[in-house]
Design a protein around this motif. Structure first.
Motif: not given
Length: 74
Positions: A35-53
Motif C-alpha cells: 500500500l505504501l509503495w503504490s501510494g507513493l508511486h501514485g503520488q509521484f505520478g500525480l506530481w509528474r503528470n497531472v497539471s493541477d498538482v
C-alpha cells in the motif's frame, strides 16, 4: 521486488506494532508495504503528470495522510 519488499517489511513491522495494527491482524507488513509503495508511486505520478498538482506541499499532505492512515503517525 523480492528483496526490496523484505527490507521494507522489516522496517515496517515496528511501526505497525506501535500503531497497534500488526497485533490484531488488521494490517500485515507485506500489505502495508504494498500500500505504501503504490501510494507513493501514485503520488509521484500525480506530481509528474497531472497539471493541477503544481504545489509540492499538496503532495506532502497526501504522503502524510497515507503514513497516518497506515501507522497512526507521520
Amino acid at each position: 521486488m523480492g528483496r526490496l519488499l523484505d527490507v521494507w517489511c522489516e522496517a515496517t513491522v515496528p511501526y505497525l506494532s506501535e500503531a497497534g495494527k500488526g497485533m490484531d491482524g488488521r494490517m500485515d507488513a507485506r500489505r502495508a508495504v504494498k500500500l505504501l509503495w503504490s501510494g507513493l508511486h501514485g503520488q509521484f505520478g500525480l506530481w509528474r503528470n497531472v497539471s493541477d498538482v503544481s504545489d509540492a506541499s499538496e503532495l506532502d499532505e497526501l504522503r502524510d495522510a497515507l503514513l497516518f492512515a497506515l501507522f497512526g503517525r507521520v
